[in-house]
Design a protein around this motif. Structure first.
Motif, PDB file in Angstrom:
ATOM      1  N   HIS A 187       0.869  -1.177   0.000  1.00 28.17           N
ATOM      2  CA  HIS A 187       0.000   0.000   0.000  1.00 28.17           C
ATOM      3  C   HIS A 187       0.903   1.223   0.000  1.00 28.17           C
ATOM      4  N   GLN A 188       0.730   2.097  -0.976  1.00 29.54           N
ATOM      5  CA  GLN A 188       1.634   3.233  -1.138  1.00 29.54           C
ATOM      6  C   GLN A 188       0.861   4.536  -1.294  1.00 29.54           C
ATOM      7  N   THR A 189       1.371   5.590  -0.688  1.00 33.55           N
ATOM      8  CA  THR A 189       0.821   6.927  -0.880  1.00 33.55           C
ATOM      9  C   THR A 189       1.912   7.815  -1.471  1.00 33.55           C
ATOM     10  N   ILE A 190       1.494   8.779  -2.294  1.00 30.10           N
ATOM     11  CA  ILE A 190       2.416   9.702  -2.954  1.00 30.10           C
ATOM     12  C   ILE A 190       1.954  11.127  -2.688  1.00 30.10           C
ATOM     13  N   SER A 191       2.885  11.977  -2.297  1.00 31.87           N
ATOM     14  CA  SER A 191       2.556  13.376  -2.029  1.00 31.87           C
ATOM     15  C   SER A 191       3.776  14.231  -2.365  1.00 31.87           C
ATOM     16  N   ALA A 192       3.724  15.500  -2.001  1.00 35.64           N
ATOM     17  CA  ALA A 192       4.843  16.410  -2.254  1.00 35.64           C
ATOM     18  C   ALA A 192       5.181  17.159  -0.977  1.00 35.64           C
ATOM     19  N   LEU A 193       6.465  17.399  -0.775  1.00 35.42           N
ATOM     20  CA  LEU A 193       6.941  18.119   0.394  1.00 35.42           C
ATOM     21  C   LEU A 193       8.068  19.060  -0.017  1.00 35.42           C
ATOM     22  N   PRO A 194       8.201  20.216   0.662  1.00 31.77           N
ATOM     23  CA  PRO A 194       9.353  21.086   0.392  1.00 31.77           C
ATOM     24  C   PRO A 194      10.592  20.547   1.099  1.00 31.77           C
ATOM     25  N   ALA A 195      11.725  20.660   0.461  1.00 31.35           N
ATOM     26  CA  ALA A 195      12.972  20.143   1.029  1.00 31.35           C
ATOM     27  C   ALA A 195      13.428  20.996   2.209  1.00 31.35           C
ATOM     28  N   THR A 196      13.762  20.338   3.320  1.00 35.03           N
ATOM     29  CA  THR A 196      14.385  21.034   4.438  1.00 35.03           C
ATOM     30  C   THR A 196      15.827  21.351   4.059  1.00 35.03           C
ATOM     31  N   PRO A 197      16.494  22.257   4.785  1.00 33.85           N
ATOM     32  CA  PRO A 197      17.898  22.548   4.461  1.00 33.85           C
ATOM     33  C   PRO A 197      18.781  21.296   4.458  1.00 33.85           C
ATOM     34  N   GLU A 198      18.578  20.397   5.418  1.00 31.99           N
ATOM     35  CA  GLU A 198      19.386  19.173   5.476  1.00 31.99           C
ATOM     36  C   GLU A 198      19.104  18.266   4.284  1.00 31.99           C
ATOM     37  N   GLN A 199      17.817  18.086   3.960  1.00 31.88           N
ATOM     38  CA  GLN A 199      17.463  17.250   2.818  1.00 31.88           C
ATOM     39  C   GLN A 199      17.978  17.853   1.521  1.00 31.88           C
TER      40      GLN A 199
END
Length: 247
Positions: A187-199
């Motif tokens: 079971h998979q979900t897909i979304s979007a996130l803004p990159a943190t400085p570390e990422q």
């Protein structure tokens, strides 16, 4: 020579060259700047957009690095599309396997490896108790030397015997299959996130850049959860493909 409408926000914390690069990328992906078209020179672009030549140069260099543009002597800057992007079908496969199948060279930096207590989120996914021992893995996956994904996985510790050196050389699903684990469904979900400085630093992106985020719970052929994954991919380098069927 091609130009597109661009609007930059000088009050934004996002650098002007990043804003310009993002809008030119959107024009390429949307077909407004088709493959084979040539961009106007830096002087004309700077004048058209009201930006400095160094700003335009940085934006162009960013898109060249992403494989969307190429500079050719005697021709100028030309759109070559997104041939460097990893496209992945929505199937129960691992990124390592998909890169290998696409004749890309997968490389892995193991950032974290060890036993940790299960958080509430992990305990729910793996159907265990809060605080139970789980194997926690964190990896940076590269494709042909370029950062592509940050991958975190949690597994019941008894189903996999491995070490960081082995994990750096082989894919997780490959190791699970070698242990006799038969992966059946996920079971998979897909979304979007803004990159943190570390990422952003690990993925060679700007802070705040969009990342493709997925979570996946994978079950074996007995219906038992064997893996919980939470992964972040560079949206500029990675996409999912799937076919929709009318019923």
């Amino acid at each position: 020579m091609s130009t597109v409408q661009v609007q930059v926000d000088r009050n934004s914390r996002t650098p002007l060259h990043v804003q310009l690069a993002q809008q030119l990328e959107a024009a390429i992906q949307g077909g407004e700047l088709p493959v084979g078209s040539r961009l106007s020179n830096e002087v004309d672009l700077a004048e058209a957009y009201g930006l400095s030549r160094p700003t335009v140069r940085q934006a162009i260099a960013r898109l060249v690095d992403q494989g969307l543009l190429v500079r050719k002597r005697g021709v100028g800057t030309q759109v070559v599309g997104n041939s460097g992007q990893v496209r992945r079908s929505l199937e129960l496969t691992s990124l390592y396997d998909d890169l290998t199948s696409a004749h890309r060279k997968p490389e892995t930096d193991v950032l974290r490896f060890g036993i940790s207590p299960a958080t509430a989120e992990v305990a729910t996914a793996l159907q265990c108790e809060l605080g139970d021992r789980v194997l926690r893995l964190e990896r940076l996956r590269r494709a042909d030397g370029e950062p592509l994904a940050l991958m975190r996985n949690w597994l019941p510790p008894e189903i996999l015997e491995t070490d960081p050196a082995t994990l750096a050389e082989r894919g997780l699903y490959q190791l699970l299959r070698a242990e006799g684990v038969r992966l059946k469904v996920a079971h998979q979900t897909i979304s979007a996130l803004p990159a943190t400085p570390e990422q952003a630093k690990l993925l060679s992106e700007e802070p705040g850049s969009p990342l493709l985020a997925t979570t996946r719970i994978t079950y074996d052929d007995h219906g038992q959860p064997v893996e919980y994954g939470s992964h972040l991919y560079r949206a500029s380098r990675y996409s999912f493909e799937h076919t929709l069927v009318h019923r």
